[in-house]
Structure formats: C-alpha cells, structure tokens
Write an enzyme that holds these catalytic residues in place. Structure first.
Site, PDB file in Angstrom:
ATOM      1  N   LYS A  16     -56.766   1.793  35.075  1.00  0.00           N
ATOM      2  CA  LYS A  16     -57.394   2.181  36.337  1.00  0.00           C
ATOM      3  C   LYS A  16     -57.085   1.151  37.428  1.00  0.00           C
ATOM      4  O   LYS A  16     -56.696   1.496  38.540  1.00  0.00           O
ATOM      5  CB  LYS A  16     -58.897   2.299  36.122  1.00  0.00           C
ATOM      6  CG  LYS A  16     -59.513   3.442  36.839  1.00  0.00           C
ATOM      7  CD  LYS A  16     -60.935   3.688  36.344  1.00  0.00           C
ATOM      8  CE  LYS A  16     -60.972   4.695  35.208  1.00  0.00           C
ATOM      9  NZ  LYS A  16     -62.123   4.538  34.322  1.00  0.00           N
ATOM     10  N   ARG A  26     -66.495   0.171  37.198  1.00  0.00           N
ATOM     11  CA  ARG A  26     -65.873   1.013  36.164  1.00  0.00           C
ATOM     12  C   ARG A  26     -65.128   0.153  35.160  1.00  0.00           C
ATOM     13  O   ARG A  26     -64.576  -0.883  35.521  1.00  0.00           O
ATOM     14  CB  ARG A  26     -64.827   1.947  36.782  1.00  0.00           C
ATOM     15  CG  ARG A  26     -65.359   2.983  37.702  1.00  0.00           C
ATOM     16  CD  ARG A  26     -64.189   3.776  38.274  1.00  0.00           C
ATOM     17  NE  ARG A  26     -64.598   5.079  38.735  1.00  0.00           N
ATOM     18  CZ  ARG A  26     -64.880   5.368  40.004  1.00  0.00           C
ATOM     19  NH1 ARG A  26     -64.771   4.440  40.928  1.00  0.00           N
ATOM     20  NH2 ARG A  26     -65.245   6.574  40.341  1.00  0.00           N
ATOM     21  N   GLY A  49     -65.218   6.318  24.825  1.00  0.00           N
ATOM     22  CA  GLY A  49     -66.076   5.483  23.971  1.00  0.00           C
ATOM     23  C   GLY A  49     -66.544   4.257  24.709  1.00  0.00           C
ATOM     24  O   GLY A  49     -67.518   3.622  24.344  1.00  0.00           O
ATOM     25  N   MET A  64     -67.766   2.219  28.414  1.00  0.00           N
ATOM     26  CA  MET A  64     -68.553   2.564  29.583  1.00  0.00           C
ATOM     27  C   MET A  64     -67.644   3.166  30.643  1.00  0.00           C
ATOM     28  O   MET A  64     -66.536   2.695  30.842  1.00  0.00           O
ATOM     29  CB  MET A  64     -69.220   1.325  30.158  1.00  0.00           C
ATOM     30  CG  MET A  64     -70.260   1.691  31.176  1.00  0.00           C
ATOM     31  SD  MET A  64     -70.747   0.314  32.171  1.00  0.00           S
ATOM     32  CE  MET A  64     -69.651   0.528  33.561  1.00  0.00           C
ATOM     33  N   ARG A  89     -53.338  11.258  39.733  1.00  0.00           N
ATOM     34  CA  ARG A  89     -52.750  11.283  38.386  1.00  0.00           C
ATOM     35  C   ARG A  89     -51.776  12.447  38.333  1.00  0.00           C
ATOM     36  O   ARG A  89     -51.822  13.347  39.187  1.00  0.00           O
ATOM     37  CB  ARG A  89     -53.826  11.438  37.318  1.00  0.00           C
ATOM     38  CG  ARG A  89     -54.672  12.651  37.526  1.00  0.00           C
ATOM     39  CD  ARG A  89     -55.795  12.725  36.533  1.00  0.00           C
ATOM     40  NE  ARG A  89     -56.691  13.781  36.949  1.00  0.00           N
ATOM     41  CZ  ARG A  89     -57.918  13.956  36.506  1.00  0.00           C
ATOM     42  NH1 ARG A  89     -58.408  13.135  35.619  1.00  0.00           N
ATOM     43  NH2 ARG A  89     -58.660  14.942  36.932  1.00  0.00           N
ATOM     44  N   HIS A 126     -49.003  33.827   4.763  1.00  0.00           N
ATOM     45  CA  HIS A 126     -48.134  34.970   5.067  1.00  0.00           C
ATOM     46  C   HIS A 126     -48.345  35.458   6.497  1.00  0.00           C
ATOM     47  O   HIS A 126     -47.397  35.628   7.261  1.00  0.00           O
ATOM     48  CB  HIS A 126     -48.419  36.094   4.062  1.00  0.00           C
ATOM     49  CG  HIS A 126     -47.605  37.318   4.309  1.00  0.00           C
ATOM     50  ND1 HIS A 126     -48.068  38.362   5.078  1.00  0.00           N
ATOM     51  CD2 HIS A 126     -46.339  37.646   3.961  1.00  0.00           C
ATOM     52  CE1 HIS A 126     -47.134  39.291   5.157  1.00  0.00           C
ATOM     53  NE2 HIS A 126     -46.061  38.877   4.475  1.00  0.00           N
ATOM     54  N   SER A 140     -31.282  23.032   2.299  1.00  0.00           N
ATOM     55  CA  SER A 140     -32.197  23.421   3.375  1.00  0.00           C
ATOM     56  C   SER A 140     -33.608  23.096   2.891  1.00  0.00           C
ATOM     57  O   SER A 140     -34.061  23.618   1.863  1.00  0.00           O
ATOM     58  CB  SER A 140     -32.056  24.913   3.661  1.00  0.00           C
ATOM     59  OG  SER A 140     -32.978  25.269   4.665  1.00  0.00           O
ATOM     60  N   CYS A 147     -35.914  24.693   7.000  1.00  0.00           N
ATOM     61  CA  CYS A 147     -36.283  26.060   7.381  1.00  0.00           C
ATOM     62  C   CYS A 147     -37.760  26.327   7.194  1.00  0.00           C
ATOM     63  O   CYS A 147     -38.218  27.454   7.354  1.00  0.00           O
ATOM     64  CB  CYS A 147     -35.437  27.082   6.647  1.00  0.00           C
ATOM     65  SG  CYS A 147     -35.663  27.035   4.867  1.00  0.00           S
ATOM     66  N   TYR A 197     -29.397  20.562  11.290  1.00  0.00           N
ATOM     67  CA  TYR A 197     -30.015  21.615  12.092  1.00  0.00           C
ATOM     68  C   TYR A 197     -31.469  21.831  11.695  1.00  0.00           C
ATOM     69  O   TYR A 197     -31.899  21.410  10.617  1.00  0.00           O
ATOM     70  CB  TYR A 197     -29.246  22.935  11.953  1.00  0.00           C
ATOM     71  CG  TYR A 197     -29.324  23.578  10.595  1.00  0.00           C
ATOM     72  CD1 TYR A 197     -30.386  24.425  10.267  1.00  0.00           C
ATOM     73  CD2 TYR A 197     -28.340  23.354   9.633  1.00  0.00           C
ATOM     74  CE1 TYR A 197     -30.476  25.008   9.021  1.00  0.00           C
ATOM     75  CE2 TYR A 197     -28.410  23.944   8.383  1.00  0.00           C
ATOM     76  CZ  TYR A 197     -29.479  24.760   8.074  1.00  0.00           C
ATOM     77  OH  TYR A 197     -29.574  25.347   6.835  1.00  0.00           O
TER      78      TYR A 197
HETATM   79  C1  PEP Z   1     -40.556  26.934   2.679  1.00  0.00           C
HETATM   80  O1  PEP Z   1     -41.117  26.879   1.589  1.00  0.00           O
HETATM   81  O2  PEP Z   1     -40.580  26.021   3.521  1.00  0.00           O
HETATM   82  C2  PEP Z   1     -39.821  28.151   3.051  1.00  0.00           C
HETATM   83  C3  PEP Z   1     -39.139  28.197   4.182  1.00  0.00           C
HETATM   84  O3  PEP Z   1     -39.939  29.209   2.242  1.00  0.00           O
HETATM   85  P1  PEP Z   1     -41.194  30.209   2.225  1.00  0.00           P
HETATM   86  O4  PEP Z   1     -42.049  29.856   3.384  1.00  0.00           O
HETATM   87  O5  PEP Z   1     -40.629  31.561   2.301  1.00  0.00           O
HETATM   88  O6  PEP Z   1     -41.798  29.886   0.897  1.00  0.00           O
END
Ligand code: PEP
Ligand code: MG
Length: 905
Positions: A36, A106, A115, A117, A366, A482, A795, A862, A882
């Site tokens: 500040k 302040r 947390g 003053m 700010r 899912h 992967s 992935c 990637y």
């Molecule tokens: C994972 O387990 O990270 C994956 C990409 O496979 P799934 O989510 O289909 O089990």
C-alpha cells in the site's frame, strides 16, 4: 524463522518514516514500504494528487518485535515530523479544536495479506475536534456519523472490544440496532445527528465497561494505539496461518500508513466516485464510472442514490449531469490522472477518487478486473498503442478467462438465488427444465424444450441424453468423473459432486436443504439455472449472455502460437469434435476414446453378444458386426484431422459397463443369443466386479480377448489405407491403455503390427502407424525404460495416474475432497491441477526413464490436466512434447503454453 532470529534484519536504518503526497517520493521500495505504502509513494512521484501522508517502514515492525513490542526511540520524532508534513500540505492541525486534521491508519505488508488489521478512519476525533469540524463543515450529522464509526472501528480493532463468544453479537452493532429500533427506523442513514451523538456516548461507555479504561480522547494517544495495533496484527493467529500457508516469512513485517482524511461529503463542491479507465465489459477505451455529489465512498456502492456518469459521452438519456459538466476542473484533473496512471502501470486501472472543495484526490488505484472480451481487446489495443510488446500482452491474459469467450455466461447483474453448490466441472451457463433420465432429455429436447439433466451420476450409455441437454448436474462424481469429462468435451455446462441434492427418481424430483428456506423441492419440468464456472445451482431462469469472440482474438492467438513450444492437441471422439477442435487451433488428436463407438443403438447389442460369448469364434462373429461402424468412425476422424496425427486409444473401460441392466435389455439379448433371460442375468452378475476401475479393463481386456483389439486395429488400418489411397494424408497412432508391465505392451504391439501389416498388404497401401502406450499407473512410471523399448510414444493419462497414485477414486472423491481443500490438507483438487510433487514426480520419472532408452521418445499428456493452465506449465517444464485437452480448452492450453515458454526463458 522468527523475527528475532534474522540477524541481517537486526539493522535499523536511520530513516524510519517516508512521506508521500507532495508530488514526490524518495523511494517506492515495496519491501520497505509494503504494497500500500509503495503504491501511494509511486502515485505521489507521478504527480498524482494523493492525500498526503507517511509510511512507517516494515523495518520498524521487525524492531518493534525484537525490542519486546517497544517502538524504537527514534520513531517518536519522525512520526511528529510526518504529522507536520501532512499538516503543512492540508492546512489543518492534528488535535486543533478549530480546524482539526483527521487521518486514516492502515496496515500494509509487501503482499496483500488478509488477517491483518485493515483500516481505521477518522482518527483524531474527540468531543472538541468534532465541534471544530462541525463549524468548518456546517454538517453536524456527517461529523457525528464519522465520529461513531471511528469509535466503533478503534474500539474493535485497537481496543479489542468485540463479541465475547461465537454466539455473541458484535456489541457495537447491538447498540446501533437498538438505537434504530428505538427510533423506529431501519437504515443507518435515517438516524439523526442527535441519535449519532448519543451512540458515540454509548459506544464509549461500552469501551469503558469492557476495558476498564475510558476511550482515549487524546489524538496522539489514539495514533500511537493504532500504530501499535497494526504492528500487533502481524502476529495474530490468522495472519500467521496465512503466512504459513503461502510460505511468507515472519520477518517481513508490516508497514503502517498514516494519511490525511479527505471528504467528499462536505458540501456541493465535494464528490466521491469510482471508475475504470476503460470499459471493463467491452474493453472500449473510454472512462467508465460514476460519482455522487456530496457523498461518501460507500454511498456510491450502497445504491440508495443514483450516481451520475463521469463523462458526458457516457451519459445516457435519463442520467443526471456528468462530472464533466458539474465539476469541469475536477474532471480535467481526473482525466489527466487516469492517463498518467494507465501509462505508468501499463494496464487498465480501477480508481477511487474524492473531490473535496473542488480539489481532486486519488485514494486508490489498482489493475481493474475485466471481462474476457475486455481482457483480449485491452491487451491488443495496448500493444497497438505501443504500450505493451506482444510478449507482455500475452502475459497479461488470464487463460481461464478465455472461457468467457467460449461459453455463454449469466448476465453479471442478475440476482442469484443459489440453492446448492457443487464442483464447477465444465464452465458456461445453462437454463432449462429439470429432467431426470437421459431418455427424457432426448424426448423433451426433441419437442423444443431446453433441459438440464439431473442425475446421481452419468455413465457412457447416457451420452445421447447428455448431448441433448443444455447442462448437466450430478449429485456425485469428481472433476474427472464421466459427466465432467464428457461435458467438458462437448463444451457443455456441468456441475458434478453436488452432494446436497437428494434425488428421488421414482417421484421425479430432487430435494435440497437450503439455509433459511428449509427443504426446497424441485420437480421435473421446473426451470433451473446452473453455472458451470462457479458450481452454483439456482431456481428459475437467469438471463444469459451469448459468448462472442472479440475481433482482436485471432491476432493475439497468432502471437501466442509463435511463442509456445508445446504442441496442443485435443481429446476428441467424433468427426464433429475433431472439426471443432481444429477450429480452436488443435494440432492433432491426443486421445480418441473408442468406447462410445460401442454404445450406438445399432452396435450395443453386438457388443453385448461379444461379451457374453463363450468362445473366441462367437466373439469374432459379434465383433465382425461392429467392424464396419468403427471403420466409418475412424475414417471420419482421420479425415477431419488430416494431416495432423490422431492418437486412437483401444478399448479401455471394464466390460460390464456395456452389459444390459433393464429387464427389457436382458430379454432382447437373451432372444438374440438364444438363451434364457435368467441365464443372461446370471452371466451379467458373474461379470460384475467389486472394483471395476482396478479390474478387467484397459490392456487386460486384450490379454484375455485379443480379438477385441485386433478388430479395432483392423478398423483403424482399413480406414487409414482407404484415405491414403484417396490422397488424404493420415497419421494414425495406436495407443494401448492401462499398461503396467512391459510384457503387456510387448505382446500387444506384436499383435498390432501384425494386423497393420496384414491390412496394408491386403489394401496394397503403406500407412505409417506408430504404437504407443498410456502411462497411467505408478508402476508404468517406475519401469518406463522397459516399457519404452516397445513404445513409439508415451501419453500420460493423469486422470488414472492421479487416482492410482493417491489411491483416490476419481468417481467418488468429489464427496470428500472439498473437506480436504477446506481444511488445507490439500490446497487444490489434484484431479483439476496436477499434483506436482507426487503425480508430477512420477511423470518426470517416466519421461526420464523412457528417454534414457529412446532419447527422442514423443511424450504427451491426455488427462484432463492437459487443459489446466498450471498443469500446462508443469508439462512445459517437464519437457513434454504436447498436451491434449477437450476441444473447448484448446485456446486456453495454447495461451498457457505460450506463457509457460515466456516465463521459463
Ligand atoms: C486418463 O486416465 O488420464 C485418461 C485420459 O483416460 P480416461 O480418463 O479415459 O481413463
Ligand atoms: Mg485412463
């Protein structure tokens, strides 16, 4: 480290107090002045009119603790000089009965720290100075309102007069409420000057009763009490816990800022307001804000009076006259201050200001919060104006905020009646009528209704219903359940793990206990609104705003792509998803899950026939029926992604997920197989597993039933060969899931290669295909060198790897992980943000071991983490090639990858 043990800090500089507000500042050092203080010094040195004041350095705080909570002896004189400095600049005097100076006190550490003053306003008031101020301002009500606020703040923060236990009310609030009741009014502003005068006396009596000492009337005593309270607040349990959590050392200490009060409510030549230097919704380069004449800051936000716009240009038809018109001189000063501040901070500012007797004061500046649209436009505009380089513009963007460009959002002004909150599983906003089954979702949608599908959880067979719903709300499941994964893939708003919902399927309703409202019952057909960005569920239909890309988006993303070294692919299972992913900038598919290909109405029966077959021969007959469908699916996906690579994962989920559940389905299957329904039922029962996620799934399916993978590989290769023959460039990559042993991969690689070679020979076309594996079990990471012998690529399936590393079910953890976060046992949900230490450690080990055998081994991720910005940073640092994420997160991952590259240069 304790305050006293830091040797190097034991020095105390000669200068303990720094001034600001005279158009200059000798330092803006954050470590010395705190955030500040440094901000005020910085504004002052820019020539911005800030109310004058001084900062007592953080070094004094450290010395205070070293000396057993005593101020260093030199401080007295320097604070006295500081007060003189303020007095000279404002022309009032601290404690002067006729023309008193009031100050604010302040705290301010080098980082903003809840947390501690916060603020004491109007310090310097007592019965005498109050009368002096009334004479000068002619406004007794204002003075007594300020006075009672001061006694309340000081009594609470400095003198510790607060609630006695958890069930107690704030004693000052109790007094003011009693006063309002006695006067028959409901809001504070309806209390008169006399009421407030009485309240001051009552507050002071309370202080005497609680502390045994009268409220300090001497302004000097008030000031030193406040300075001591700021220093003491550094050591409150709350502040300590916060420091521990963030790893901030104790020896930092806090600074104290003492600043002249300015008032926007001393008459019609006074005003107070707030503004953004640009429009925070659209990013347009015009001052956007409002103000009130003769008012205090809180009146502007309280909404009791209608504020006026700052400029004439922004004034709508029924608006009162602007600041530009009413106070042209203050407006001119304000525009100049905005320009200076924006140029200096090189970002849109959020500013609080006060005009006292036609003189402008800036109280705070700010970097302003903004919408996703505005974020993109402002960064691009600032680059074009020569304020930011391309790289700086990239670093100014918040990747998660790009979501606002990709999904609809609720109108930010809409009132929300939240009845439940779950996990913010997939961003966006949706409004629709509640339905409880996927079948109803399909039917209702077919007749033109917008629906929200509400389930305990979802499973692969619900996919049609999920597709047709506007949004999905589940009572169970975590961030990689899912419902969450599928909804994210579809770019559909979704809330999971909303465990307060009690769903009653037979009566088609859900119940939820809402504080203050009792049990709320929501029935099929009722309208609800769900916000997948916050996890909130609301009754009724909130107004929606559709997402739009600002015109500057493409240009900005072209800079992003130039900077990043990580490639970005998408998790996509259909040609439509693949096309969408390309439009978002995906450079291939990193995961094509093939399970849904077995679920179509036309294929599920064949799949079930396959599962219940007693011999390989029977299984092959069933699989042959599925082959043409799969070939068609793969062909569509490979074509949509050409010439980018497409990683296709062979079947992964436990077989029993495909089995029939209802009597009707069992009867159908029994007829097809020429079996008794009871026998089918008993087979289904035999196939069920206690722990399917650790059961007969992934590569294990193909070890027992190789023909499943054989058929899938054949379908992939036939599709690839046909496309290649057509002149479409294809790069299929076949991926084996849930490998934990090198021997598993060795066996299935041999099978894959054999089928691939056979198909190529049959078709007379050569298609290059690579064979790799998912790394999603801890064992796979540990023996990654041996696995790499048989893999062209790795992967990381970090959804399963997180599940198996923590031993934490990804489908059920949503029920108790929120408690872990709440108690700071975990800082973040590891299914959302990759756990760098544990799961990340295994990922690093897997890469190192894999590349020790194959230095050029291609490595990707992935799991859902591939679209999470902090996890993308980890992937960059760990040397992945990637990341792959759902199509809608591709732009976010591209931006995060560029930022990771820039920050690791
Ligand atoms: C994972 O387990 O990270 C994956 C990409 O496979 P799934 O989510 O289909 O089990
Ligand atoms: Mg997995």
């Amino acid at each position: 480290m304790t305050l006293a043990s830091r040797e190097t800090d034991a020095r105390l500089s000669e200068q303990l107090v720094y001034y600001f507000g005279d158009g200059g500042a000798t330092t803006t050092d954050r470590t010395l002045l705190g955030g500040k203080g440094s901000g005020l010094a910085e504004m002052s040195s820019l020539g911005i009119p800030v109310p004058p004041g001084f900062t007592i350095t953080t070094e004094v705080c450290s010395a205070y603790y070293r000396n057993g909570r005593q101020f260093p002896s030199e401080l007295d004189a320097q604070v006295a000089d500081g007060l003189k400095f303020i007095q000279e600049h404002v022309g009032t005097r601290f404690g002067d009965p006729d023309n008193p100076l009031l100050v604010s006190v302040r705290s301010g550490a080098r980082v903003s720290m809840p947390g501690m003053m916060d603020t004491i306003l109007n310090l310097g008031l007592n019965d005498t100075t109050a009368e002096g101020l009334i004479k000068r301002s002619g406004n007794a009500r204002f003075v007594y309102d300020s006075y009672r606020r001061f006694v309340q703040m000081y009594g609470d923060v400095v003198l510790g007069v607060g609630r006695l236990n958890e069930n107690d009310h704030d004693p000052f609030e109790t007094l003011i409420n009693a006063k309002k009741k006695a006067r028959g009014v409901t809001i504070d502003t309806d209390l008169t000057e006399d009421d407030l005068r009485e309240l001051v006396a009552e507050y002071k009596a309370l202080v005497l009763e609680r502390t045994g000492k009268p409220f300090p009337d001497d302004p000097q005593e008030q000031l030193w009490g406040a300075i001591g309270a700021v220093f003491s607040s550094w050591e409150t349990p709350r502040a300590k816990v916060y420091r521990e959590m963030h790893g901030y050392p104790d020896w930092w200490g806090t600074a104290v800022n003492v600043q002249a009060m300015v008032f926007g409510n001393l008459g019609d030549d006074c005003a107070t307001g707030v503004l953004f230097t640009r429009n925070p919704s659209t990013g347009e380069d015009v001052i956007f804000g409002e103000f009130l004449v003769n008012a205090q800051g809180e009146d502007v936000v309280a909404g009791t009076r209608t504020p006026s716009p700052i400029s004439e240009a922004a004034r709508a038809k029924n608006d009162p006259p602007s600041l530009e018109l009413q106070m042209p001189e203050a407006y001119r000063q304000l525009v100049a201050a905005c320009e200076t501040l924006e140029k200096h901070f090189r970002d849109m500012q959020d500013i609080e200001f006060t005009v006292q007797q036609n003189k402008l004061w800036i109280l705070q500046t700010r970097n302003g919060k903004r919408s996703g649209q505005a974020m993109v436009k402002i960064a691009a505009d600032m680059h074009h104006a020569g304020v930011l380089t391309e790289r700086e513009a990239i670093l100014r963007l918040d990747p998660e905020q790009l979501n606002e460009l990709l999904h609809p959002v609720f109108d930010p002004g809409a009132k929300r009646e939240v009845i439940a909150t779950g996990l913010a599983a997939s961003p966006g906003a949706a409004v629709g009528r509640v339905v409880f089954t996927p079948g109803d979702a399909v039917q209702w949608a077919a007749r033109g209704e917008d629906v929200i599908l509400v389930r305990d959880e979802t499973s692969p067979e619900d996919i049609e219903g999920m597709k047709d719903a506007r949004g999905i709300l589940t009572a169970r499941g975590g961030m990689t359940s899912h419902a969450a994964v599928v909804a994210r893939g579809m770019g559909k708003c979704c809330i999971t793990g909303c465990s307060v919902l009690e769903i009653d399927y037979p009566h088609r309703e859900f119940h939820v206990a809402v504080e203050g409202r009792g049990t709320v019952i929501v029935r099929e057909g009722d309208l609800i609104s769900i916000d997948g960005t916050t996890g909130e569920v609301m009754i009724g239909a909130l107004p929606l705003a559709e997402a739009v890309f600002p015109p500057e988006y493409e240009e900005l993303m072209s800079w992003v792509d130039r900077e990043r070294t990580l490639r970005v692919r998408a998790n996509a299972d259909t040609p439509e998803d693949a096309e969408r992913a390309r439009a978002f900038g995906a450079e291939g598919i990193g995961l094509c899950r093939t399970e849904h290909m077995f679920f179509g109405a036309d294929r599920i029966l064949a799949m079930r026939q396959m599962i219940l077959s007693q011999s390989e021969e029977e299984r092959r007959v069933a699989l042959e029926k599925i082959l043409p469908y799969q070939r068609e699916d793969f062909s569509g996906i490979l074509r949509a992604m050409s010439p980018f690579p497409v990683t296709i994962r062979l079947l992964d989920p436990p077989l029993h997920e495909f089995l029939p559940h209802t009597e009707k389905e069992i009867a159908e299957l029994a007829a097809l197989l020429d079996m008794k329904a009871a026998d089918v039922e008993s087979r289904v029962h035999n196939l069920s597993e206690f722990n399917p996620m650790l059961g007969h799934r992934g590569v294990r399916l193909a070890i027992t039933y190789p023909e499943i993978y054989e058929i899938q590989v054949r379908a992939i290769m036939e599709a690839a060969c046909a496309l290649q023959a057509e002149g479409v460039e294809v790069h299929p990559e076949i991926m084996i899931p849930l490998v934990g042993m090198d021997t598993e991969l060795q066996e299935l690689r041999a099978l894959t290669e054999e089928v691939a070679t056979t198909v190529c020979e049959e078709q007379g076309v050569h298609v290059e295909v690579s064979v790799g594996t998912m790394i999603e079990l801890p064992r796979a990471c540990v023996v990654a060198d041996r696995i790499a012998e048989h893999a062209d690529f790795f992967s990381f399936g970090t959804n399963d790897l997180t599940q198996t590393t923590f031993g934490l079910s990804r489908d059920d953890a949503g029920r108790f992980l929120p408690s872990y976060i709440k108690h700071h046992i975990l800082e973040r949900d590891p299914f959302v943000e990759l756990d760098r230490d544990g799961v990340g450690g295994l990922v690093r080990m897997g890469i190192e071991k894999g590349r020790s055998v194959k230095p050029d081994l291609k490595v990707g991720i992935c799991g859902e983490h591939g679209g999470n910005p902090p996890s993308v940073h980890f992937c960059h640092e760990a040397g992945l090639n990637y990341v792959s994420c759902s199509p809608y997160r591709v732009p976010i991952a591209r931006l995060a990858a560029a930022q990771a590259a820039l920050q690791n240069e």
